[in-house]
Motif scaffolding. Structure first.
Motif, PDB file in Angstrom:
ATOM      1  N   LYS A  12       1.655   6.717  17.000  1.00  0.00           N
ATOM      2  CA  LYS A  12       0.770   7.258  18.024  1.00  0.00           C
ATOM      3  C   LYS A  12       1.484   7.230  19.376  1.00  0.00           C
ATOM      4  O   LYS A  12       1.487   8.185  20.122  1.00  0.00           O
ATOM      5  N   GLN A  13       2.162   6.105  19.634  1.00  0.00           N
ATOM      6  CA  GLN A  13       2.866   5.944  20.895  1.00  0.00           C
ATOM      7  C   GLN A  13       3.959   6.999  21.018  1.00  0.00           C
ATOM      8  O   GLN A  13       4.099   7.658  22.029  1.00  0.00           O
ATOM      9  N   SER A  14       4.711   7.184  19.896  1.00  0.00           N
ATOM     10  CA  SER A  14       5.826   8.115  19.886  1.00  0.00           C
ATOM     11  C   SER A  14       5.350   9.521  20.214  1.00  0.00           C
ATOM     12  O   SER A  14       5.958  10.222  21.022  1.00  0.00           O
ATOM     13  N   ALA A  15       4.253   9.965  19.611  1.00  0.00           N
ATOM     14  CA  ALA A  15       3.743  11.309  19.862  1.00  0.00           C
ATOM     15  C   ALA A  15       3.327  11.434  21.326  1.00  0.00           C
ATOM     16  O   ALA A  15       3.631  12.422  21.983  1.00  0.00           O
ATOM     17  N   ALA A  16       2.687  10.403  21.847  1.00  0.00           N
ATOM     18  CA  ALA A  16       2.228  10.457  23.229  1.00  0.00           C
ATOM     19  C   ALA A  16       3.401  10.460  24.195  1.00  0.00           C
ATOM     20  O   ALA A  16       3.476  11.284  25.092  1.00  0.00           O
ATOM     21  N   ASP A  17       4.389   9.577  23.964  1.00  0.00           N
ATOM     22  CA  ASP A  17       5.536   9.488  24.869  1.00  0.00           C
ATOM     23  C   ASP A  17       6.278  10.803  24.944  1.00  0.00           C
ATOM     24  O   ASP A  17       6.601  11.298  26.009  1.00  0.00           O
ATOM     25  N   ALA A  18       6.532  11.377  23.730  1.00  0.00           N
ATOM     26  CA  ALA A  18       7.362  12.579  23.673  1.00  0.00           C
ATOM     27  C   ALA A  18       6.712  13.728  24.416  1.00  0.00           C
ATOM     28  O   ALA A  18       7.376  14.591  24.942  1.00  0.00           O
ATOM     29  N   ASP A  19       5.426  13.735  24.453  1.00  0.00           N
ATOM     30  CA  ASP A  19       4.747  14.844  25.101  1.00  0.00           C
ATOM     31  C   ASP A  19       4.361  14.505  26.543  1.00  0.00           C
ATOM     32  O   ASP A  19       3.635  15.251  27.185  1.00  0.00           O
ATOM     33  N   GLY A  20       4.809  13.381  27.016  1.00  0.00           N
ATOM     34  CA  GLY A  20       4.500  12.993  28.383  1.00  0.00           C
ATOM     35  C   GLY A  20       3.000  12.880  28.621  1.00  0.00           C
ATOM     36  O   GLY A  20       2.498  13.201  29.684  1.00  0.00           O
ATOM     37  N   GLY A 105       0.270   9.331   3.624  1.00  0.00           N
ATOM     38  CA  GLY A 105       1.732   9.190   3.634  1.00  0.00           C
ATOM     39  C   GLY A 105       2.140   7.742   3.407  1.00  0.00           C
ATOM     40  O   GLY A 105       3.112   7.453   2.700  1.00  0.00           O
ATOM     41  N   ASP A 106       1.373   6.806   3.987  1.00  0.00           N
ATOM     42  CA  ASP A 106       1.689   5.384   3.837  1.00  0.00           C
ATOM     43  C   ASP A 106       1.527   4.948   2.384  1.00  0.00           C
ATOM     44  O   ASP A 106       2.320   4.174   1.859  1.00  0.00           O
ATOM     45  N   LEU A 107       0.479   5.475   1.726  1.00  0.00           N
ATOM     46  CA  LEU A 107       0.241   5.124   0.325  1.00  0.00           C
ATOM     47  C   LEU A 107       1.463   5.502  -0.521  1.00  0.00           C
ATOM     48  O   LEU A 107       1.936   4.723  -1.345  1.00  0.00           O
ATOM     49  N   LEU A 108       1.977   6.712  -0.287  1.00  0.00           N
ATOM     50  CA  LEU A 108       3.115   7.183  -1.089  1.00  0.00           C
ATOM     51  C   LEU A 108       4.449   6.698  -0.523  1.00  0.00           C
ATOM     52  O   LEU A 108       5.498   6.963  -1.097  1.00  0.00           O
ATOM     53  N   ASP A 109       4.387   6.034   0.661  1.00  0.00           N
ATOM     54  CA  ASP A 109       5.589   5.563   1.324  1.00  0.00           C
ATOM     55  C   ASP A 109       6.523   6.734   1.657  1.00  0.00           C
ATOM     56  O   ASP A 109       7.733   6.675   1.460  1.00  0.00           O
ATOM     57  N   VAL A 110       5.914   7.851   2.098  1.00  0.00           N
ATOM     58  CA  VAL A 110       6.687   9.035   2.497  1.00  0.00           C
ATOM     59  C   VAL A 110       6.365   9.328   3.951  1.00  0.00           C
ATOM     60  O   VAL A 110       5.215   9.261   4.354  1.00  0.00           O
ATOM     61  N   GLU A 111       7.387   9.659   4.765  1.00  0.00           N
ATOM     62  CA  GLU A 111       7.119  10.140   6.116  1.00  0.00           C
ATOM     63  C   GLU A 111       7.520  11.613   6.173  1.00  0.00           C
ATOM     64  O   GLU A 111       6.698  12.494   6.035  1.00  0.00           O
ATOM     65  N   GLY A 112       8.816  11.896   6.276  1.00  0.00           N
ATOM     66  CA  GLY A 112       9.270  13.289   6.266  1.00  0.00           C
ATOM     67  C   GLY A 112       8.659  14.095   7.398  1.00  0.00           C
ATOM     68  O   GLY A 112       7.920  13.575   8.232  1.00  0.00           O
ATOM     69  N   LEU A 113       8.971  15.394   7.410  1.00  0.00           N
ATOM     70  CA  LEU A 113       8.549  16.255   8.508  1.00  0.00           C
ATOM     71  C   LEU A 113       7.034  16.264   8.711  1.00  0.00           C
ATOM     72  O   LEU A 113       6.548  16.258   9.830  1.00  0.00           O
ATOM     73  N   PHE A 114       6.275  16.260   7.621  1.00  0.00           N
ATOM     74  CA  PHE A 114       4.819  16.393   7.730  1.00  0.00           C
ATOM     75  C   PHE A 114       4.206  15.228   8.500  1.00  0.00           C
ATOM     76  O   PHE A 114       3.284  15.420   9.285  1.00  0.00           O
ATOM     77  N   PHE A 115       4.727  14.014   8.267  1.00  0.00           N
ATOM     78  CA  PHE A 115       4.087  12.838   8.862  1.00  0.00           C
ATOM     79  C   PHE A 115       4.828  12.298  10.090  1.00  0.00           C
ATOM     80  O   PHE A 115       4.373  11.329  10.697  1.00  0.00           O
ATOM     81  N   ALA A 116       5.953  12.913  10.452  1.00  0.00           N
ATOM     82  CA  ALA A 116       6.671  12.425  11.636  1.00  0.00           C
ATOM     83  C   ALA A 116       5.950  12.906  12.895  1.00  0.00           C
ATOM     84  O   ALA A 116       5.236  13.907  12.872  1.00  0.00           O
ATOM     85  N   GLU A 117       6.131  12.171  13.999  1.00  0.00           N
ATOM     86  CA  GLU A 117       5.478  12.544  15.251  1.00  0.00           C
ATOM     87  C   GLU A 117       6.496  12.549  16.389  1.00  0.00           C
ATOM     88  O   GLU A 117       7.579  11.980  16.285  1.00  0.00           O
ATOM     89  N   GLY A 118       6.112  13.188  17.512  1.00  0.00           N
ATOM     90  CA  GLY A 118       6.884  13.122  18.745  1.00  0.00           C
ATOM     91  C   GLY A 118       8.312  13.624  18.597  1.00  0.00           C
ATOM     92  O   GLY A 118       8.597  14.572  17.871  1.00  0.00           O
ATOM     93  N   GLU A 119       9.226  12.922  19.278  1.00  0.00           N
ATOM     94  CA  GLU A 119      10.627  13.355  19.314  1.00  0.00           C
ATOM     95  C   GLU A 119      11.270  13.320  17.932  1.00  0.00           C
ATOM     96  O   GLU A 119      12.091  14.163  17.561  1.00  0.00           O
ATOM     97  N   ARG A 120      10.853  12.317  17.164  1.00  0.00           N
ATOM     98  CA  ARG A 120      11.357  12.174  15.804  1.00  0.00           C
ATOM     99  C   ARG A 120      11.048  13.436  14.986  1.00  0.00           C
ATOM    100  O   ARG A 120      11.892  13.960  14.274  1.00  0.00           O
ATOM    101  N   TRP A 121       9.806  13.965  15.108  1.00  0.00           N
ATOM    102  CA  TRP A 121       9.403  15.188  14.411  1.00  0.00           C
ATOM    103  C   TRP A 121      10.219  16.377  14.941  1.00  0.00           C
ATOM    104  O   TRP A 121      10.735  17.175  14.173  1.00  0.00           O
ATOM    105  N   ARG A 122      10.332  16.468  16.266  1.00  0.00           N
ATOM    106  CA  ARG A 122      10.966  17.631  16.885  1.00  0.00           C
ATOM    107  C   ARG A 122      12.396  17.828  16.385  1.00  0.00           C
ATOM    108  O   ARG A 122      12.816  18.909  16.024  1.00  0.00           O
TER     109      ARG A 122
END
Ligand code: HEM
Length: 483
Positions: A12-20, A105-122
């Motif tokens: 949540k923090q990552s998505a918020a930070d990346a978008d200012g 995503g946590d249940l399956l232990d998968v992040e990948g593009l769909f579940f990434a947020e912020g700068e990491r997703w970009r």
């Protein structure tokens, strides 16, 4: 070194930070949306768990923004196309996928593009979108047709097949062949197939089944099998990455791109990140397309006139050869069939977002931690935007189509009056489906290839769609008639 996987809090923090988007908290304004306040929490939970689509549709009686509580959380259902556009496009930076979505995503232990947020997703999206350019999709098209031919040629006249199973096999083969350059049938691809099946069984039992309501600490058989298959697929990906990195060949598939490509900052994906991404693409790219094809076949088999119109188009465009990428723009009815199937049965029937902080939508207050459900299924069948909304009528998509003439329904359905987000099977805004072109190409080419060779008759007469990884039809048996 691999990047540590993000936790729920720093996502949540990552998505918020990346978008200012960390300005001062606004004073609460607006009123809470209307909804079934009297209903005890457990009633909404059970109603949603039993019949989610019907439950979301019933929320329309409270308006286009309605609130309910279930699973110990607060939900707001949005059933207006303009508001959907506001959330995913205009005010995209105010929302993230949210806790509820991430639990899967946590249940399956998968992040990948769909579940990434912020700068990491970009940075992931920038690298990965190179595998989905029009030129790349064109290069995958022949593989898609080869796999569709292989499937249909194996059917015999009069045979009853489960179309859901068959379409799932088809899209998995097409995906592994075009995106990972792996042909199913060799031992490695079977390992991928085993893993995908184990993932389906595990998520069905833990997230959508009885264990979701009655959690237990004892790992189920499905979980143990999923963990075993995951370890095996991870070992396989390690082998593949080492091979691709060691080879001179400059492959244009997704796996090669990940194995040999770079992020915008010049760093390279680690083996763990590559595995994670491949897992996510298998998850996001195979059942979704199989679902759309399954409903398209089932709907077609129920409407003889549409089926023969489709046959006429494919015969006129392809003659005695199989379809190619170059034919796509001439296969307008085939495309309309795919669109109409996804209108009635969208693979992901609702999208979910959460505001970073308290916000206001259509004058209603939406608190942090609230899951906003964008009611795609309801909007796709809303009589305000669609004439005869529950009917399978691909003619509504074809300009100057044969059945537009003299059809009263066409008067009710002026596409120019329809808001853009009255139809959004691939989502919208920055998080729209990266595989949209891939999926539409596969839909058109698979349908055209099948229609050239077979007719399908319904054996399963009625279906009961249920949201799982995608909108599951249950088994759909059909009898094959060779043309
Ligand atoms: C008919 C088939 C498909 C449908 C209906 C579909 C639908 C969607 C939708 C609605 C979203 C957005 C979700 C949201 O905003 O919450 C999405 C995202 C995504 N889809 Fe698809 N999809 C399909 C096929 C594919 C294929 C073939 C691939 C890959 C080969 C794929 C990969 C993805 C990925 C990676 C995302 C996440 C994108 C991001 O967050 O940046 N999808 N899909």
């Amino acid at each position: 070194m691999s990047e540590p996987r993000t936790t729920a809090n720093d996502r949540k923090q990552s998505a918020a930070d990346a978008d200012g988007n960390t300005g001062p908290t606004r004073a609460p304004i607006g009123t809470p949306p209307p909804g079934p306040r009297g209903l005890p929490l457990v009633d909404s939970t059970l109603a949603f768990a039993r019949k989610p689509l019907e439950f979301l549709s019933s929320m329309r009686e409270y308006g286009d923004v309605a609130r309910y509580e279930a699973f110990g959380r607060e939900f707001v259902v949005v059933s207006d196309p303009g508001l959907v556009e506001e959330v995913v496009v205009a005010r995209d930076d105010e929302f993230w996928r949210g806790e509820f979505e991430h639990e899967f995503g946590d249940l399956l232990d998968v992040e990948g593009l769909f579940f990434a947020e912020g700068e990491r997703w970009r940075r992931q999206r920038l690298l990965l979108q190179n595998a989905f350019t029009p030129a790349r999709i064109r290069s995958y098209a022949d593989d898609m047709v080869v796999e569709a031919v292989r499937l249909v040629e194996n059917w015999s006249d009069g045979e009853v097949v489960d179309i859901r199973e068959a379409m799932s096999t088809l899209t998995l083969r097409a995906l592994t062949r075009s995106l990972f350059d792996l042909e199913l049938g060799d031992g490695r691809a079977d390992r991928v197939r085993r893993w995908v099946h184990a993932m389906g069984a595990y998520s069905d039992s833990e997230f959508f089944g009885a264990r979701a309501v009655l959690p237990t600490w004892i790992p189920s058989r499905a979980e143990r099998e999923y963990r075993r298959a995951t370890a095996d697929v991870e070992a396989l990906v390690e082998e593949l990455v080492a091979e691709r990195r060691g080879s001179e060949a400059d492959g244009d598939d997704l796996l090669s791109l990940l194995a040999t490509g770079e992020y915008p900052d010049g760093s390279r994906p680690t083996v763990e990140e590559i595995t994670d991404q491949l897992q996510l693409f298998l998850l996001a790219g195979h059942e979704t397309t199989a679902t759309a094809l399954t409903y398209a076949c089932w709907l077609l088999a129920g409407t003889e006139d549409v089926w023969s119109r489709l046959e006429r188009e494919v015969d006129a465009v392809c003659g005695d050869r199989d379809p190619t990428f170059a034919d796509l723009s001439d296969l307008a009815v085939t495309e309309a069939v795919g669109r109409e199937a996804m209108r009635l049965y969208p693979s992901l029937p609702f999208l979910q977002r959460e505001p970073h902080e308290e916000t206001v939508l259509a004058g209603y207050r939406i608190g942090p931690g609230t899951t906003v459900q964008l009611n795609m299924y309801g909007i796709h069948r809303d009589e305000r935007w669609w004439a005869d909304p529950d009917a399978f009528w691909p003619g509504r998509w074809v300009a100057d189509g044969e059945d537009a003439e003299g059809d009263e329904r066409s008067v009710l359905a002026d596409p120019d009056d329809r808001p853009e987000y009255a139809f959004f099977p691939f989502g919208g805004g920055s998080r729209h489906c990266i595989g949209m072109r891939f999926a539409m190409t596969e839909l058109q080419l698979s349908l055209a290839t099948m229609v050239r060779r077979v007719d399908l008759e319904r054996v399963t007469e009625s279906i009961d769609p249920t949201p799982k990884i995608s909108l599951d039809s249950g088994p759909v048996e059909m009898r094959v008639r060779k043309r």
